[in-house]
Design an enzyme around this catalytic site. Structure first.
Site, PDB file in Angstrom:
ATOM      1  N   CYS A  60    -105.822 -54.467  99.980  1.00  0.00           N
ATOM      2  CA  CYS A  60    -106.042 -55.743  99.298  1.00  0.00           C
ATOM      3  C   CYS A  60    -104.762 -56.579  99.290  1.00  0.00           C
ATOM      4  CB  CYS A  60    -106.504 -55.494  97.867  1.00  0.00           C
ATOM      5  SG  CYS A  60    -106.627 -57.030  96.946  1.00  0.00           S
ATOM      6  N   ARG A  91    -103.308 -58.334  95.542  1.00  0.00           N
ATOM      7  CA  ARG A  91    -102.992 -57.443  94.422  1.00  0.00           C
ATOM      8  C   ARG A  91    -101.967 -57.983  93.442  1.00  0.00           C
ATOM      9  NH1 ARG A  91    -101.139 -52.238  97.287  1.00  0.00           N
ATOM     10  NH2 ARG A  91    -101.353 -53.463  99.184  1.00  0.00           N
ATOM     11  N   GLU A 142    -110.686 -65.631 105.488  1.00  0.00           N
ATOM     12  CA  GLU A 142    -111.688 -64.561 105.429  1.00  0.00           C
ATOM     13  C   GLU A 142    -113.077 -65.130 105.728  1.00  0.00           C
ATOM     14  OE1 GLU A 142    -111.269 -62.363 101.834  1.00  0.00           O
ATOM     15  OE2 GLU A 142    -113.075 -61.175 102.231  1.00  0.00           O
ATOM     16  N   TRP A 166    -111.364 -63.601  94.399  1.00  0.00           N
ATOM     17  CA  TRP A 166    -111.657 -64.872  95.039  1.00  0.00           C
ATOM     18  C   TRP A 166    -111.304 -64.783  96.505  1.00  0.00           C
ATOM     19  CZ3 TRP A 166    -108.590 -64.794  90.556  1.00  0.00           C
ATOM     20  CH2 TRP A 166    -107.239 -64.558  90.788  1.00  0.00           C
TER      21      TRP A 166
END
Ligand SMILES: Cc1cc2nc3c(=O)[nH]c(=O)nc-3n(C[C@H](O)[C@H](O)[C@H](O)COP(=O)(O)OP(=O)(O)OC[C@H]3O[C@@H](n4cnc5c(N)ncnc54)[C@H](O)[C@@H]3O)c2cc1C
Ligand SMILES: Cc1cc2nc3c(=O)[nH]c(=O)nc-3n(C[C@H](O)[C@H](O)[C@H](O)COP(=O)(O)O)c2cc1C
Length: 1116
Positions: free
Chosen positions: A75, A78, A252, A247
């Protein structure tokens, strides 16, 4: 790491992980090795030994879920790991319950487009039941249909899931971007699908700022990325359903979801719109087109004001996080392939060397559940497929119809906890806190707790904190707020603030934080502090943001009579904000002198609405809270009744008081009560009263120090009580023991149900005892009491009068200050009111304890305590006489009377640890009270010093200064006293006795009403040159302490005099002198023990009457 699916972990493995986890948890709250830690571990161990599992506490789960995010190697977002709303849904047992919890999650996290990260945790894997699972890989996703010609319509990523949904009976609309239903399995293993209500799915139409043709394609994307297929491996337990959302990063969606060949594959379409040559890779068309898709996504989200982060910023902040993790933890597990966005070669992450490893707590992968699901098993008997489809659709529709109602019931079953913390000295804040709990019980799970009992270490795991706190002394916290305040200040220093700010008194601390945070943030209707960072996903969540997941609002009680108005409440508000908590509603201050209750009710109402908004709690119309203009919580007449009880049920009052006050209340006996100035019959009088515990069998030995207080629970005069009871309709029996019952709405899963319960504020007793020992009938009725009692008016004129007084603050204040009405005089004024006993009893406030400075010393009187009490008597403007409740109760207490009392430590007014340090005592009038204990204590020390017998003190069990450390000589101790006349001089002979012994030095006494002597106050005596010079030298050069005790106005005047002395004798300007005195205060060398405004009450009342008149005139 080898991960086993669906296998229950053996107890040993659970034990190892649990131990590591629980150690880390307690280390994180700085309680590693504490008794609590060890007890918790042994509790967990026993549970694991018995069942191979254990029940995690909510705070442990919250800690585990956030740390798992911190540990997630894949991730890149983070940096926000601390800001995660954890919905603990472990109580959920059905698929329907799972669906409802996820709807709450969606609503909360979407937040109208300002996204907030959240996780919902369902029950963990457990022996003998199926895993709870969410089939969707993301909570919101587009379906994919295989067309007859073999082409795919929709998002190919979800082809298998769509087919699984269809097998379960779901039928989509068949469009390009159909939202998939949520498919969930609870412990029974049966999969159920649920369409997500449209209003919970926020979608953004995609536009390109330059290429309109792209806009014309009509694509859209959903705002909330919610991963729902992972499991949480934490503390040995495996939570197999943990939908989690944050979010998006623009690339992406643009590059992966829209651009990838195996997804919507829009790169060639975009390239076509851009006029690129897609025949050859040499034109670089794919990269260029994907870039523009990313541009379109970012543009559309920003235009729609929906949280999104661009990939460059995401990478920059990831690097920032990566570095800070290395500094803090020595590493940051990272999967380079995942944290790098597409086309990452321009981002800082591209060049970063990283290490990829897994640590627990961990978000882990698991098998796709539909692969092993037995679709056939759940088909019913011999029904035709068409019938089955119909049944399923019907069930589906019925579910939708029930949805709203179930959401409502769910709100009750799974309510967010609202922790209501209060600090009070005389009980008002507790009353308000209880009213607040009543308001919040409509939609939250409220818990009222005194600050002294609250474990600050676990505050970060709280969802919502509501503070109700008064200010006492001279801008100080109430006794029971002190520890809480210190803990918050400690955290405040730990987050990098200088310790000297934290040593400031509340008023200055609040002002300094306010200046730091920016005035803007503390005001405004619904303010967002810098800590409310979800608006800016790129923002680093600093380690200082300790309360990042906590929301709060504060109500401060105080009185504008005091210079540091509501200082403690203001300081708490500022501290909580600066520790990272999110202020859902601005601080409100309630002025005791004017409209405190009204202000509170408005704040309670507004805060409730704000909290519902913050947690996305929608109440059905029936449950909407209507906090009337005046009545927050009062039950209506039909909801209360008196029931007869056996006399044996009557309370042991002392025990009852101990329980309700949370202090050890002792039934002390009056052994001495003599007038020491004035006369009981006429004018002002002061008594010395002695209370003894000699004959009591005590659990703990009595212990107090000079400077401490005694809290007294007084009683109303029998005559007044009888007269009030005579005014009730019907007049209740005086001998019968009663219980007061109220009808409460209990919320059960079957709906609301009414039940009679015992009114918790009053124990079973006779009506006479309730009025005599519990109810406050001498304080003027509040506006809200008048409002409530107006319903019992039988005469229209009286009703009109009551309505006017209860609604017009100006008129009310004027009425109050000119008549100073008691409940009795009020009932006499509105003589036609017909009020039943239970109604008046329930609506009256409870009597508050009064404090008195202890006027004796334990060393010389080990079994009793002396008080010096000035009887409060005054005549109101309309000529009625009024008595102070407690001072008159004590004044008239005969020898042998039992007085319920408790000791209250006041460390802020203790003698210096080192007895050689000089002290200056200023105590005009009854302000002499604590100083009597000072010089008695010093005289005892002198005796002991002369014998060199510290041991003697120690064997008495009392703390005594270390002779070897400090020497055997006492420092100077100068006393300034003042009285109206020489006749009223308190303890005159005794003072001279101690003066002659050397325990004190008596400065010249001031007399304010002596005809032959010039009218003077203590301040004037302090200003005399020789005195002023001495005061300056003792305070400035000898590290002396000054103690001021008594009325608030006098204390203010004395402070101004000390400032002038510093200015004159220190040869500095006024500002420097003021800050020198401020430093004395902050370094704990300037002590004040303020009695309140009793003595100067007339002055205050006149001022407030003037203000009230002004308000009235303005209203006209
Ligand atoms: C920490 C502390 C220590 C204290 N130590 C002492 C002590 O050692 N000795 C001592 O005597 N007191 C002391 N007091 C004050 C004491 O606690 C009570 O406030 C005082 O005795 C009055 O209480 P009461 O119940 O008699 O009056 P209440 O029933 O509380 O009535 C007082 C009310 O009457 C009003 N009032 C008083 N005088 C007038 C007036 N002239 N005109 C109009 N209204 C008026 C006031 O505004 C007040 O609201 C101390 C107070 C505190 C907070
Ligand atoms: C001795 C004394 C000192 C007080 N000092 C302050 C003060 O410094 N600032 C302030 O705003 N209010 C002060 N007050 C007013 C109280 O805060 C106010 O009465 C409040 O309503 C009490 O609430 P509680 O019953 O919850 O303690 C003081 C009151 C008393 C009796």
């Amino acid at each position: 790491m080898v991960r086993q699916q669906m296998l229950i972990r053996p107890g040993d493995a659970v034990l190892d992980d649990a131990k590591k986890f629980i150690d880390e948890f307690y280390a994180s709250i700085e309680k590693f090795g504490s008794a609590e830690h060890l007890n918790r571990w042994s509790e967990i161990k026993t549970q694991i030994e018995e069942s191979d599992g254990y029940i995690m506490k909510t705070e442990e789960l919250k800690y585990g879920a956030t740390v798992a995010w911190r540990n997630a190697p894949r991730c890149p977002g983070r940096i926000q790991w601390k800001k995660l709303q954890v919905f603990d849904s472990r109580h959920v047992g059905t698929a329907q319950g799972m669906f409802e919890a996820m709807c709450t999650h969606l609503q909360y996290a979407t937040n109208g487009g300002i996204l907030r990260s959240a996780i919902t945790v369902f029950p963990p894997r457990q022996k003998g039941r199926c895993d709870f699972r969410v089939w969707n890989s993301t909570m919101i996703g587009y379906a994919c249909y295989k067309q007859p010609d073999g082409t795919l319509l929709g998002d190919p990523f979800n082809l298998e899931l769509t087919q699984a949904a269809q097998k379960l009976g779901w039928a989509g609309k068949g469009t390009r971007q159909d939202i998939l239903p949520l498919i969930v399995q609870a412990g029974d293993g049966e999969a159920h699908f649920f369409d997500i209500p449209e209003d919970l799915v926020l979608q953004v139409p995609l536009r390109h700022p330059k290429y309109e043709k792209f806009t014309d394609l009509g694509y859209k994307w959903f705002a909330l990325p919610g991963v729902s297929c992972l499991k949480l491996d934490c503390g040995g337990l495996e939570f197999s359903a943990i939908p989690f959302s944050g979010w998006y990063s623009d690339s992406e969606i643009g590059s992966r979801d829209l651009g990838d060949k195996h997804r919507f594959n829009l790169a060639p379409v975009m390239a076509g719109i851009m006029g690129l040559n897609t025949e050859t890779n040499e034109s670089n068309w794919r990269d260029l087109a994907v870039s523009e898709l990313v541009v379109a996504v970012a543009h559309s989200f920003r235009e729609a004001k929906i949280t999104i982060v661009d990939h460059q910023t995401a990478c920059e902040t990831f690097i920032e996080h990566f570095k800070s993790e290395h500094e803090e933890r020595g590493g940051c597990p990272t999967d380079w392939v995942w944290v790098n966005p597409p086309g990452s070669f321009t981002t800082p992450v591209y060049h970063q060397e990283v290490l990829f490893y897994w640590i627990k707590p961990l978000y882990d992968y698991q098998d796709q559940p539909w692969k092993t699901y037995n679709f056939g098993k759940h088909f019913r008997g011999t029904l035709e497929k068409r019938e089955i489809d119909y049944l399923k659709r019907f069930r589906h529709m019925a579910r939708a119809a029930l949805f709203a109602q179930r959401m409502f019931m769910k709100a009750y079953a799974n309510r967010t906890k609202a922790m209501i913390l209060y600090a009070t000295e005389t009980g008002k804040s507790l009353g308000f806190a209880k009213q607040l709990a009543h308001v919040f019980s409509k939609a939250f799970k409220p818990e009222v707790m005194c600050m002294k009992d609250y474990d600050v270490a676990k505050m970060e795991f709280q969802d919502l904190i509501l503070v109700v706190a008064s200010t006492f002394g001279s801008g100080d916290p109430p006794d029971n707020g002190e520890k809480f305040y210190k803990s918050l200040k400690k955290r405040f220093v730990e987050q990098g603030n200088t310790p000297n700010i934290a040593s400031d008194k509340p008023a200055r601390l609040a002002a300094r934080i306010q200046a730091q945070e920016g005035e803007r943030n503390m005001r405004g209707p619904l303010v967002k502090l810098p800590s409310q960072r979800f608006e800016d996903p790129a923002q680093i969540v600093k380690s200082s943001d300790w309360l990042i997941n906590v929301r709060f609002s504060c109500f401060a009680l105080g009185s504008t009579v005091y210079k540091d108005y509501c200082a403690f409440g203001k300081a708490l508000d500022a501290l909580l904000g600066s520790l990272g908590a999110e202020r859902i509603h601005r601080l409100e201050c309630g002025d005791e002198m004017s409209g405190q209750e009204k202000t509170f009710k408005k704040w309670a109402n507004d805060t409730f609405q704000a909290a519902c908004e913050a947690f996305h709690i929608k109440l059905p119309t029936k449950a909407v809270v209507t906090i009337g203009t005046e009545s927050v919580q009062e039950p209506v007449q039909s909801n209360m009744k008196l029931v007869s009880a056996d006399a044996s049920e009557g309370p042991h009052f002392t025990e009852y008081f101990s329980k309700s006050l949370g202090r050890e209340v002792l039934p002390l006996k009056v052994t001495y009560n003599e007038v020491i100035a004035g006369s009981r019959e006429a004018g002002p009088c002061t008594v010395q009263i002695r209370l003894s515990w000699q004959d009591l069998c005590l659990n703990n030995p009595v212990s107090f120090e000079p400077g401490d207080h005694l809290g007294i629970l007084s009683e109303n005069a029998d005559e007044m009580v009888s007269k009030v009871i005579q005014k009730l309709n019907p007049i209740p029996s005086l001998e019968q023991t009663h219980r007061l019952m109220i009808q409460k709405e209990m919320l059960t899963i079957a709906g609301p149900r009414k039940e009679w319960v015992c009114y918790e504020n009053l124990p079973p007793a006779t009506v006479f005892d309730w009025f005599k020992k519990f109810l406050d009938i001498t304080t003027p009725p509040t506006q809200s009491l008048l409002y409530d009692l107006a319903t019992y008016a039988t005469d229209p004129k009286e009703k009109e009068g009551l309505d006017m007084l209860s609604q017009d603050v100006g008129r009310y204040e004027q009425w109050k200050h000119s008549k100073w009405p008691t409940v009795l005089s009020f009932l006499e004024e509105f003589s036609l009111l017909s009020i039943p006993a239970e109604a008046l009893i329930i609506k009256l406030p409870l009597m508050k304890p009064r404090f008195y400075s202890i006027s004796s010393c334990l060393l010389s009187s080990p079994t009793c305590v002396d008080l010096t009490v000035g009887a409060v008597k005054f005549i109101t403007e309309d000529g009625s006489s009024r008595n102070g409740l407690c001072s008159m109760y004590l004044n008239q207490a005969t020898i042998g009377t039992t007085v319920n009392a408790f000791f209250r430590s006041e460390p802020r007014f203790h003698l210096p640890e080192n007895p050689t340090v000089p002290i200056i005592m200023v105590g005009p009038g009854t302000g002499i009270a604590p100083f009597r204990s000072f010089w008695m204590h010093r005289a005892e020390l002198m005796k002991v010093f002369s014998k060199g017998a510290r041991k003697q003190l120690l064997c008495l069990g009392h703390c005594a200064p270390d002779i070897h450390k400090f020497g055997q000589h006492l420092g100077a101790a100068i006393f300034y006293g003042g009285y109206r006349t020489q006749e009223l001089d308190l303890y005159r002979e005794e003072k001279w006795k101690y003066h002659n012994m050397g325990a004190i030095e008596l400065a010249a006494t001031a007399y304010s009403r002596e005809v032959v002597i010039e009218r003077e106050f203590v301040q004037h005596k302090m200003m005399i040159d020789a005195n002023a010079r001495r005061i300056y030298e003792l305070l400035d050069s000898h590290g002396g302490h000054i103690y001021v005790c008594g009325d608030f106005y006098m204390a203010n005047d004395v402070k101004s005099v000390v400032v002038s002395i510093f200015q004159e004798y220190g040869n500095i300007n006024a500002d420097e002198a003021a800050s020198a005195v401020e430093n004395l205060i902050n370094s704990g060398r300037y002590h004040e023990d303020i009695f309140g405004i009793t003595v100067g009450a007339r002055k205050t009342h006149l001022e407030y009457k003037r203000k009230a008149r002004l308000m009235k005139d303005n209203a006209v």
